[in-house]
Design a protein around this motif. Sequence first.
Motif, mmCIF file in Angstrom:
data_model
loop_
_atom_site.group_PDB
_atom_site.id
_atom_site.type_symbol
_atom_site.label_atom_id
_atom_site.label_comp_id
_atom_site.label_asym_id
_atom_site.label_seq_id
_atom_site.Cartn_x
_atom_site.Cartn_y
_atom_site.Cartn_z
ATOM 1 N N ILE A 1 -88.927 107.141 -15.716
ATOM 2 C CA ILE A 1 -87.535 107.122 -16.161
ATOM 3 C C ILE A 1 -87.170 105.759 -16.715
ATOM 4 C CG2 ILE A 1 -85.119 107.333 -15.421
ATOM 5 C CD1 ILE A 1 -85.979 109.414 -13.417
ATOM 6 N N PHE A 2 -86.428 105.776 -17.830
ATOM 7 C CA PHE A 2 -85.951 104.549 -18.466
ATOM 8 C C PHE A 2 -84.433 104.525 -18.374
ATOM 9 C CE2 PHE A 2 -89.760 106.171 -20.527
ATOM 10 C CZ PHE A 2 -90.632 105.101 -20.407
ATOM 11 N N ARG A 3 -83.877 103.372 -17.981
ATOM 12 C CA ARG A 3 -82.430 103.202 -17.876
ATOM 13 C C ARG A 3 -82.018 101.971 -18.694
ATOM 14 N NH1 ARG A 3 -80.281 105.376 -12.905
ATOM 15 N NH2 ARG A 3 -78.261 104.630 -13.674
ATOM 16 N N PRO A 4 -81.993 102.073 -20.025
ATOM 17 C CA PRO A 4 -81.624 100.913 -20.847
ATOM 18 C C PRO A 4 -80.187 100.472 -20.569
ATOM 19 C CG PRO A 4 -81.678 102.912 -22.163
ATOM 20 C CD PRO A 4 -82.256 103.273 -20.841
ATOM 21 N N LYS A 5 -79.898 99.214 -20.900
ATOM 22 C CA LYS A 5 -78.571 98.664 -20.634
ATOM 23 C C LYS A 5 -77.539 99.087 -21.668
ATOM 24 C CE LYS A 5 -80.258 94.590 -18.145
ATOM 25 N NZ LYS A 5 -80.297 93.096 -18.101
ATOM 26 N N THR A 6 -77.998 99.404 -22.881
ATOM 27 C CA THR A 6 -77.080 99.842 -23.929
ATOM 28 C C THR A 6 -77.574 101.179 -24.487
ATOM 29 O OG1 THR A 6 -78.311 98.574 -25.590
ATOM 30 C CG2 THR A 6 -76.397 97.508 -24.562
ATOM 31 N N PRO A 7 -76.636 102.090 -24.830
ATOM 32 C CA PRO A 7 -77.049 103.397 -25.348
ATOM 33 C C PRO A 7 -77.555 103.324 -26.777
ATOM 34 C CG PRO A 7 -74.660 103.218 -25.365
ATOM 35 C CD PRO A 7 -75.176 101.974 -24.693
ATOM 36 N N SER A 8 -78.604 104.063 -27.061
ATOM 37 C CA SER A 8 -79.147 104.138 -28.420
ATOM 38 C C SER A 8 -79.964 105.419 -28.526
ATOM 39 C CB SER A 8 -80.037 102.933 -28.734
ATOM 40 O OG SER A 8 -80.757 103.144 -29.941
ATOM 41 N N PHE A 9 -79.424 106.397 -29.247
ATOM 42 C CA PHE A 9 -80.140 107.657 -29.407
ATOM 43 C C PHE A 9 -81.465 107.431 -30.133
ATOM 44 C CE2 PHE A 9 -80.667 111.761 -31.859
ATOM 45 C CZ PHE A 9 -81.186 112.466 -30.783
ATOM 46 N N GLY A 10 -81.429 106.635 -31.208
ATOM 47 C CA GLY A 10 -82.653 106.331 -31.927
ATOM 48 C C GLY A 10 -83.661 105.607 -31.055
ATOM 49 N N GLY A 11 -83.161 104.657 -30.267
ATOM 50 C CA GLY A 11 -84.042 103.924 -29.366
ATOM 51 C C GLY A 11 -84.655 104.830 -28.317
ATOM 52 N N ALA A 12 -83.871 105.795 -27.830
ATOM 53 C CA ALA A 12 -84.374 106.721 -26.810
ATOM 54 C C ALA A 12 -85.493 107.594 -27.369
ATOM 55 C CB ALA A 12 -83.226 107.586 -26.295
ATOM 56 N N VAL A 13 -85.280 108.160 -28.568
ATOM 57 C CA VAL A 13 -86.301 109.020 -29.163
ATOM 58 C C VAL A 13 -87.561 108.218 -29.478
ATOM 59 C CG1 VAL A 13 -86.878 110.476 -31.135
ATOM 60 C CG2 VAL A 13 -84.609 110.645 -30.093
ATOM 61 N N LYS A 14 -87.403 107.034 -30.045
ATOM 62 C CA LYS A 14 -88.558 106.178 -30.354
ATOM 63 C C LYS A 14 -89.357 105.874 -29.079
ATOM 64 C CE LYS A 14 -89.700 101.603 -32.290
ATOM 65 N NZ LYS A 14 -90.554 102.018 -33.426
ATOM 66 N N ARG A 15 -88.662 105.531 -28.018
ATOM 67 C CA ARG A 15 -89.306 105.189 -26.747
ATOM 68 C C ARG A 15 -90.057 106.395 -26.169
ATOM 69 N NH1 ARG A 15 -84.979 103.663 -24.505
ATOM 70 N NH2 ARG A 15 -85.228 101.487 -25.122
ATOM 71 N N LEU A 16 -89.402 107.539 -26.147
ATOM 72 C CA LEU A 16 -89.983 108.719 -25.508
ATOM 73 C C LEU A 16 -91.125 109.314 -26.318
ATOM 74 C CD1 LEU A 16 -86.754 110.510 -24.235
ATOM 75 C CD2 LEU A 16 -88.382 109.173 -22.892
ATOM 76 N N TRP A 17 -90.993 109.349 -27.633
ATOM 77 C CA TRP A 17 -92.034 109.979 -28.444
ATOM 78 C C TRP A 17 -93.327 109.179 -28.453
ATOM 79 C CZ3 TRP A 17 -90.663 113.151 -33.380
ATOM 80 C CH2 TRP A 17 -89.807 114.196 -33.019
ATOM 81 N N ALA A 18 -93.294 107.958 -28.009
ATOM 82 C CA ALA A 18 -94.518 107.155 -27.925
ATOM 83 C C ALA A 18 -95.274 107.400 -26.621
ATOM 84 C CB ALA A 18 -94.171 105.671 -28.043
#
Length: 243
Positions: free
Chosen positions: A66-83
Amino acid sequence: MEIDVTIVAGQRPDLLETTLESFGCHLFDHFEIGMVFVNIDPFCGTDQDGDTCEAMIHETFGKVEIFRPKTPSFGGAVKRLWAKPKRKVFLHLEDDWTMTEELRPDRIKPELHNDVVQVQLSALTKRKSPHRYNYPARWRKIMGLKLGKIYDLNRPLFATSPSFVSAEFAAQCAALMDPDKDPEKQLYSGMTALSEFTRSYRSLTLQARDGGPLVVDHGRDWLAQRNVQKEIDNGVSRWTSMP
């Protein structure tokens, strides 16, 4: 069929609970679930709501990251997860969808082969087109009258809504993805290195057996009830609370 799972979520435990229950009985029970990667953005809700979401994920799945970034970013979430996925195929989800019928591996396996690297689950906004594969469309209009859709067959259409995705394809997409911009538009815009890469592949949509939607989006109503609207500025998506 063994799959990994990726989930983009906000701090919305009520929506996530409904999504997990629906996909649990309609899909998860029929697949071998490997690793589950979840991004919980500080979007809506409180940190305590985020903790509740995290607890739900651990209660539902065996192997979780599980990742809990400090700031929301839909693009960042997809980039992180798809890797992240290591299985050949993974299921990509968001926290605000439910299913309308059971889905088993025998309906997915025959579709993912050669250059077909994504099988999207049909929604009301992704209904069947006259083409086997997915392409962006626009209305042909004369004097303001809609006279049918024109499909751009040079640009395959990919999505970040619920779908089965080739992990190898997704990892290469993640490497090219700009985390600050809408990931879906980057995938097929025709104006980015990512959309140039995806041009060589194909995506198709799997319909429910009755021809209707396989998944239903509850997120829009949830946001509308809270007066939260999506705005796109220079390719960057932001959710803002309206007075």
